[in-house]
Motif scaffolding. Structure first.
Motif, short mmCIF file in Angstrom:
data_model
loop_
_atom_site.label_atom_id
_atom_site.label_comp_id
_atom_site.label_asym_id
_atom_site.label_seq_id
_atom_site.Cartn_x
_atom_site.Cartn_y
_atom_site.Cartn_z
N GLY A 198 31.32 -13.33 -4.47
CA GLY A 198 31.60 -12.92 -5.82
C GLY A 198 30.39 -12.25 -6.51
N VAL A 199 29.27 -11.79 -5.80
CA VAL A 199 28.13 -11.36 -6.37
C VAL A 199 27.91 -9.77 -5.97
CG1 VAL A 199 26.72 -13.17 -6.71
CG2 VAL A 199 26.47 -12.06 -4.64
N ASP A 200 27.44 -9.07 -6.52
CA ASP A 200 27.27 -7.40 -6.17
C ASP A 200 26.15 -7.32 -5.36
OD1 ASP A 200 29.31 -6.75 -8.03
OD2 ASP A 200 27.85 -6.25 -9.90
N THR A 201 26.51 -6.73 -4.17
CA THR A 201 25.14 -6.22 -3.26
C THR A 201 24.07 -5.54 -3.91
OG1 THR A 201 26.91 -5.95 -1.53
CG2 THR A 201 24.80 -5.13 -1.12
N PRO A 202 22.93 -6.22 -3.96
CA PRO A 202 21.78 -5.61 -4.69
C PRO A 202 21.38 -4.46 -4.14
CG PRO A 202 21.07 -7.49 -3.03
CD PRO A 202 22.55 -7.51 -2.95
N SER A 203 21.04 -3.54 -4.98
CA SER A 203 20.54 -2.05 -4.69
C SER A 203 19.22 -2.18 -4.19
CB SER A 203 20.72 -1.02 -5.73
OG SER A 203 20.06 -1.69 -6.75
N ARG A 204 18.84 -1.02 -3.16
CA ARG A 204 17.64 -1.19 -2.81
C ARG A 204 16.69 -0.28 -3.84
NH1 ARG A 204 17.14 0.83 3.20
NH2 ARG A 204 14.81 0.74 2.83
N GLY A 205 15.57 -0.84 -4.39
CA GLY A 205 14.81 -0.48 -5.30
C GLY A 205 13.37 -0.24 -4.64
N ARG A 206 12.76 0.94 -4.98
CA ARG A 206 11.18 0.86 -4.55
C ARG A 206 10.54 1.32 -5.73
NH1 ARG A 206 10.81 4.66 0.47
NH2 ARG A 206 8.59 4.36 -0.10
N HIS A 207 9.22 1.03 -5.89
CA HIS A 207 8.18 1.37 -6.63
C HIS A 207 7.35 2.58 -6.16
CE1 HIS A 207 9.36 -1.81 -9.30
NE2 HIS A 207 9.40 -2.47 -8.51
N GLY A 208 7.96 3.23 -5.23
CA GLY A 208 6.85 4.12 -4.42
C GLY A 208 6.50 3.83 -3.28
N VAL A 209 6.05 4.62 -2.38
CA VAL A 209 5.62 4.48 -0.89
C VAL A 209 4.38 3.49 -1.13
CG1 VAL A 209 5.05 5.28 1.12
CG2 VAL A 209 6.93 6.51 0.04
N ARG A 210 4.02 2.52 -0.31
CA ARG A 210 3.08 1.86 -0.51
C ARG A 210 2.68 1.52 1.11
NH1 ARG A 210 5.50 -3.16 -3.45
NH2 ARG A 210 7.21 -2.76 -2.28
N GLY A 211 1.97 2.68 1.43
CA GLY A 211 1.43 2.76 2.85
C GLY A 211 0.09 2.05 3.17
N LEU A 212 -0.03 1.80 4.30
CA LEU A 212 -1.24 1.03 4.65
C LEU A 212 -2.25 2.31 5.02
CD1 LEU A 212 -0.06 -1.67 6.95
CD2 LEU A 212 -1.10 -2.14 4.76
N SER A 213 -3.57 2.04 4.79
CA SER A 213 -4.65 2.92 4.95
C SER A 213 -5.78 2.23 5.74
CB SER A 213 -4.98 3.51 3.62
OG SER A 213 -5.56 2.67 2.80
N GLY A 214 -5.60 0.91 6.08
CA GLY A 214 -6.62 0.35 6.82
C GLY A 214 -7.58 -0.21 5.79
N THR A 215 -7.32 -0.14 4.50
CA THR A 215 -8.00 -0.79 3.60
C THR A 215 -7.03 -1.33 2.38
OG1 THR A 215 -8.49 1.24 2.12
CG2 THR A 215 -10.15 0.48 3.50
N ALA A 216 -7.40 -2.26 1.57
CA ALA A 216 -6.37 -2.88 0.64
C ALA A 216 -6.06 -1.98 -0.45
CB ALA A 216 -6.99 -4.22 0.29
#
Length: 460
Positions: free
Chosen positions: A256-274
């Protein structure tokens, strides 16, 4: 592999080790904005495996898409350099494996885990090691940690030869038999975890790891004591045939719970550095690597901090439900805010500034009341001393207000208002007290206030 307290790894300041699992060592750390995070530094034998590292880098891209209130998001990662690491949200709480069971609010736990599993699967990630030790209970809500790490590092060069990554009793039969696995395996682990939370027993019993694995493959689960509303769902999730199990979204619907929607804060790709984590996801996590089975079993990974220790701040460190002595550096952490960061919650610097402002405000008001008492007591016998006290206090406080006006502090306006209001209040209180009470009574009041203040300072 331990990092000295205060050392940096990329932009993160490592504060103290929390624990060590099969794939890495977890550190409590601060991000550049002063927020607490968990940094998992991969063990040297993992970092030396180029294929495993490449696979993990590819999987991290997907893992970072998983977001929601019931998962500890992957915030940042760096797979380059001598010490590759992952950064996750730090969750302050206790693992389900050590909280009192049966769980009181089982329905709340079931709904939270179902929503967490849906968020993970919607992003295309398979947890592969869902178990009570990887479910953190934070203020009564479940938060799933370590999703995707087991499947990303499941290679022969990282684990023991022929080993299966995970924990017997919570692994699906197809995993134990070495078959291709996917989201249905997490559904099986979800049900086994809930069965433990509902009964306080592992659904396939205890004993040697090989015996537990045999019962998972060939026996029915022990669900005696599971509430009637939950038992049919768990039986379906624990079916041996992966195709017969419900999906995470179907479990949400059943509960009886709604399926959570997928949310993003933007693309967070790896660049080799943090890269810096996004503020909307920052805060806490307590990741720990899964254990290999049935190969060499290292320390149980589910390391976390128990809140409310003897000092009222950080308590002892636990690993896999076993208490261990705090490592060097925990004594310096009692002044740190380790609560999960959420939008609107102040950073560490802001919290300290608020605390300083609160103390300053109390001193201004408290000293003003004391000065008003003394000045009122001296008004009749020593009017010059009475005026001198009022003038001295007013000059000091007005000077403080002028300093606040010229500063760029967070609370300069509030500070000015407090100072000017205190001066006006002290003068008004002086007039009222000197009119209503005799000098002797006021002197007694002032003496009592002085004694109370000294006692308060000594206790503080």
């Amino acid at each position: 592999m331990s990092e000295p307290d205060g050392e940096h790894l990329g932009p993160y300041r490592l504060l103290s080790p929390l624990g060590s699992g099969g794939f890495g060592e977890v550190h409590l750390a601060l991000d550049p904005e002063g927020r607490t995070v968990a940094v998992k530094v991969l063990h040297p034998h993992v970092a030396a495996d180029a294929s495993a590292l490449t696979r993990l880098e590819r999987e991290v891209e997907t893992m970072r898409l998983v977001e929601g209130p019931y998962v500890a998001e992957v915030l940042d990662a760096s797979m380059s350099g001598e010490r590759p690491y992952l950064v996750t949200r730090y969750v302050q709480g206790r693992p389900l494996s050590v909280v009192p069971v049966p769980v009181t609010d089982l329905r709340r736990l079931a709904k939270g885990l179902a929503q967490a599993l849906t968020a993970i699967h919607d992003a295309g990630v398979v947890h592969r090691d869902l178990k009570p030790a990887n479910v953190m209970m934070a203020e009564g809500e479940p938060v799933v940690i370590d999703f995707g790490i087991a499947s990303a590092l499941d290679s022969l060069s990282v684990t023991a030869s022929g080993a299966v990554v995970g924990t017997p009793g919570y692994l699906a039969p197809e995993v134990l038999e070495g078959q291709e696995t996917g989201a249905p395996a997490d559904v099986f682990s979800f049900a086994a975890t809930l069965a433990y939370a509902a009964t306080g027993r592992q659904p396939y019993g205890t004993g040697p790891l090989s015996a537990i694995a045999y019962r998972v493959v060939h026996h029915e689960p022990d669900l005696e004591g599971v509430p009637a509303w939950l038992e049919p769902l768990l039986r379906e999730c624990l079916l041996r045939d992966p195709a017969a199990r419900p999906t995470a979204a179907q479990i949400c619907a059943r509960l009886g719970v709604d399926t959570p929607s997928r949310g993003r804060h933007g693309v967070r790709g790896l660049s080799g550095t943090a890269r810096r984590p996004t503020p909307s996801a920052m805060g806490a996590a307590g990741p720990a690597g899964p254990e290999p089975f049935p190969g060499a079993l290292g320390p149980e990974p589910g390391a976390f901090l128990e809140a409310g220790g003897p000092s009222g701040g950080l308590g002892g460190v636990f690993a896999g439900g076993r208490r261990v002595e705090p490592t060097q550096g925990h004594a310096d952490l009692h002044d740190l805010s380790t609560r999960e960061w959420r939008p609107g919650r102040p950073t560490t610097d802001e919290a300290r500034a608020r605390h300083r402002e609160k103390i300053r405000r109390r001193w201004v008001i408290g000293s003003g009341i004391f000065v008003a008492l003394l000045a009122a007591a001296a008004r009749t016998p020593l009017p010059e001393a009475s005026l001198l006290l009022l003038a001295s206090y007013s000059l000091i406080v007005v000077g403080d207000a002028a300093v606040a006006l010229l500063s760029r502090g967070l609370f300069r306006i509030r500070r000015m208002v407090t100072d000017l209001s205190s001066v006006a209040g002290v003068v008004a209180l002086w007039l009222v007290l000197s009119t209503l009470f005799s000098p002797f009574t006021l002197a007694l009041f002032a003496g009592t206030a002085l004694v109370v203040g000294v006692v308060f300072l000594l206790n503080a």
